[in-house]
Design an enzyme around this catalytic site. Sequence first.
Site, PDB file in Angstrom:
ATOM      1  N   ARG A  83      -9.420   3.968   7.648  1.00 18.33           N
ATOM      2  CA  ARG A  83      -9.855   2.691   8.217  1.00 18.33           C
ATOM      3  C   ARG A  83      -8.669   1.827   8.618  1.00 18.33           C
ATOM      4  O   ARG A  83      -8.729   1.104   9.617  1.00 18.33           O
ATOM      5  CB  ARG A  83     -10.741   1.952   7.211  1.00 18.33           C
ATOM      6  CG  ARG A  83     -12.203   2.350   7.294  1.00 18.33           C
ATOM      7  CD  ARG A  83     -12.993   1.857   6.119  1.00 18.33           C
ATOM      8  NE  ARG A  83     -12.747   2.671   4.938  1.00 18.33           N
ATOM      9  CZ  ARG A  83     -13.228   2.402   3.744  1.00 18.33           C
ATOM     10  NH1 ARG A  83     -13.975   1.328   3.561  1.00 18.33           N
ATOM     11  NH2 ARG A  83     -12.979   3.200   2.728  1.00 18.33           N
ATOM     12  N   TRP A  84      -7.589   1.894   7.848  1.00 24.12           N
ATOM     13  CA  TRP A  84      -6.375   1.149   8.211  1.00 24.12           C
ATOM     14  C   TRP A  84      -5.877   1.589   9.587  1.00 24.12           C
ATOM     15  O   TRP A  84      -5.526   0.767  10.428  1.00 24.12           O
ATOM     16  CB  TRP A  84      -5.300   1.396   7.148  1.00 24.12           C
ATOM     17  CG  TRP A  84      -4.031   0.631   7.346  1.00 24.12           C
ATOM     18  CD1 TRP A  84      -3.716  -0.598   6.816  1.00 24.12           C
ATOM     19  CD2 TRP A  84      -2.891   1.023   8.124  1.00 24.12           C
ATOM     20  NE1 TRP A  84      -2.456  -0.986   7.217  1.00 24.12           N
ATOM     21  CE2 TRP A  84      -1.922  -0.004   8.021  1.00 24.12           C
ATOM     22  CE3 TRP A  84      -2.597   2.140   8.883  1.00 24.12           C
ATOM     23  CZ2 TRP A  84      -0.695   0.050   8.654  1.00 24.12           C
ATOM     24  CZ3 TRP A  84      -1.362   2.207   9.525  1.00 24.12           C
ATOM     25  CH2 TRP A  84      -0.435   1.181   9.411  1.00 24.12           C
ATOM     26  N   ARG A 113      -5.481   8.929  12.361  1.00 23.27           N
ATOM     27  CA  ARG A 113      -5.658   8.879  10.905  1.00 23.27           C
ATOM     28  C   ARG A 113      -4.392   9.284  10.176  1.00 23.27           C
ATOM     29  O   ARG A 113      -4.088   8.767   9.091  1.00 23.27           O
ATOM     30  CB  ARG A 113      -6.806   9.801  10.480  1.00 23.27           C
ATOM     31  CG  ARG A 113      -8.186   9.290  10.829  1.00 23.27           C
ATOM     32  CD  ARG A 113      -9.269  10.264  10.382  1.00 23.27           C
ATOM     33  NE  ARG A 113      -9.324  10.403   8.951  1.00 23.27           N
ATOM     34  CZ  ARG A 113     -10.035   9.616   8.129  1.00 23.27           C
ATOM     35  NH1 ARG A 113     -10.741   8.618   8.621  1.00 23.27           N
ATOM     36  NH2 ARG A 113     -10.052   9.841   6.824  1.00 23.27           N
ATOM     37  N   ASP A 130      -8.000   4.420  -1.481  1.00 28.65           N
ATOM     38  CA  ASP A 130      -8.975   4.586  -0.400  1.00 28.65           C
ATOM     39  C   ASP A 130      -8.671   3.626   0.748  1.00 28.65           C
ATOM     40  O   ASP A 130      -8.249   2.492   0.512  1.00 28.65           O
ATOM     41  CB  ASP A 130     -10.382   4.325  -0.950  1.00 28.65           C
ATOM     42  CG  ASP A 130     -11.473   4.771  -0.016  1.00 28.65           C
ATOM     43  OD1 ASP A 130     -11.196   5.601   0.881  1.00 28.65           O
ATOM     44  OD2 ASP A 130     -12.610   4.297  -0.160  1.00 28.65           O
ATOM     45  N   ASN A 187     -11.986  16.923  -0.716  1.00 31.91           N
ATOM     46  CA  ASN A 187     -11.232  16.638   0.513  1.00 31.91           C
ATOM     47  C   ASN A 187     -11.041  17.861   1.405  1.00 31.91           C
ATOM     48  O   ASN A 187     -10.688  17.725   2.581  1.00 31.91           O
ATOM     49  CB  ASN A 187      -9.861  16.028   0.184  1.00 31.91           C
ATOM     50  CG  ASN A 187      -9.953  14.590  -0.276  1.00 31.91           C
ATOM     51  OD1 ASN A 187      -9.076  14.096  -0.974  1.00 31.91           O
ATOM     52  ND2 ASN A 187     -11.020  13.886   0.097  1.00 31.91           N
ATOM     53  N   TRP A 188     -11.277  19.055   0.852  1.00 27.10           N
ATOM     54  CA  TRP A 188     -11.178  20.260   1.681  1.00 27.10           C
ATOM     55  C   TRP A 188     -12.224  20.262   2.794  1.00 27.10           C
ATOM     56  O   TRP A 188     -12.109  21.022   3.765  1.00 27.10           O
ATOM     57  CB  TRP A 188     -11.341  21.513   0.821  1.00 27.10           C
ATOM     58  CG  TRP A 188     -10.250  21.724  -0.174  1.00 27.10           C
ATOM     59  CD1 TRP A 188     -10.334  21.613  -1.529  1.00 27.10           C
ATOM     60  CD2 TRP A 188      -8.889  22.099   0.091  1.00 27.10           C
ATOM     61  NE1 TRP A 188      -9.118  21.877  -2.127  1.00 27.10           N
ATOM     62  CE2 TRP A 188      -8.218  22.184  -1.154  1.00 27.10           C
ATOM     63  CE3 TRP A 188      -8.176  22.365   1.272  1.00 27.10           C
ATOM     64  CZ2 TRP A 188      -6.874  22.522  -1.253  1.00 27.10           C
ATOM     65  CZ3 TRP A 188      -6.824  22.703   1.166  1.00 27.10           C
ATOM     66  CH2 TRP A 188      -6.197  22.784  -0.072  1.00 27.10           C
ATOM     67  N   ARG A 224     -10.115   0.687  -7.488  1.00 30.38           N
ATOM     68  CA  ARG A 224     -10.394   1.354  -6.220  1.00 30.38           C
ATOM     69  C   ARG A 224     -10.169   0.363  -5.094  1.00 30.38           C
ATOM     70  O   ARG A 224     -10.646  -0.778  -5.137  1.00 30.38           O
ATOM     71  CB  ARG A 224     -11.826   1.889  -6.154  1.00 30.38           C
ATOM     72  CG  ARG A 224     -12.076   2.594  -4.811  1.00 30.38           C
ATOM     73  CD  ARG A 224     -13.371   3.355  -4.757  1.00 30.38           C
ATOM     74  NE  ARG A 224     -13.427   4.116  -3.504  1.00 30.38           N
ATOM     75  CZ  ARG A 224     -14.036   5.283  -3.351  1.00 30.38           C
ATOM     76  NH1 ARG A 224     -14.628   5.845  -4.378  1.00 30.38           N
ATOM     77  NH2 ARG A 224     -14.049   5.884  -2.182  1.00 30.38           N
TER      78      ARG A 224
END
Length: 229
Positions: free
Chosen positions: A18-19, A27, A14, A62-63, A177
């Site tokens: 944000r990175w 993204r 995860d 994620n779809w 995580r």
Amino acid sequence: MNDARAKHVAIIMDGNGRWAKRRALPRAMGHRKGVEAVRELVRNVEPLGLECLTLYAFSSENWKRPDEEVDDLMALMRRFIKSDLPEFVSNDVRLIIIGDWQGLAPDIVEMLEDALERTAEGSRTLAVALNYGSQDEIARAAAQAAAQSNGAGKVTADSIAAHLDTADLPPLDLLIRTSGEVRLSNFLLWQAAYAEMLFVDTLWPDFTPDHLRAALEDFANRERRYGGR
């Protein structure tokens, strides 16, 4: 008591978005950097003494992401399989896919089938969760266990476990995580029943083999009682 060595580690990868956001990047750049982190971990499975590394790559939820992001993730998957499959073969890595991966695009399914066949004899396992949701996995396994009982109605924990996507994998020892979130997000809910858990603030693209090594050291110092004293 802990036997001091984790054999099977699973990671919820995860923090790619944000990175990228912290660096004012698209993204997609976070996802690409995340793939590089995967590559480095896979190369260190043997030095770290792991028998199996399971990665949550694409969930059934994620779809719901924007089409552009999903398309980019699928393109990354294609490139990763093409570029890294020869290395998997040469490094004796066995690829396993969990989840409803047959529901992916036909060309990806074909690539995965080829990868599974070519790596089938590997001695160290990389399990990748694709189009995966743990509740769906458990429901499928329970239905298969019930069908196998031939109407006797006797469904047990063992019979469900035997039909899980992970049935051929070692028991899960440690679930990690990244990114600071503290939830399982529908990942390995059954398998994590007695696994140790570790939630770290590091965003996935910054997660290195050294982070995993530190996690394994933390695991080795834990006492596992499995409900006892």
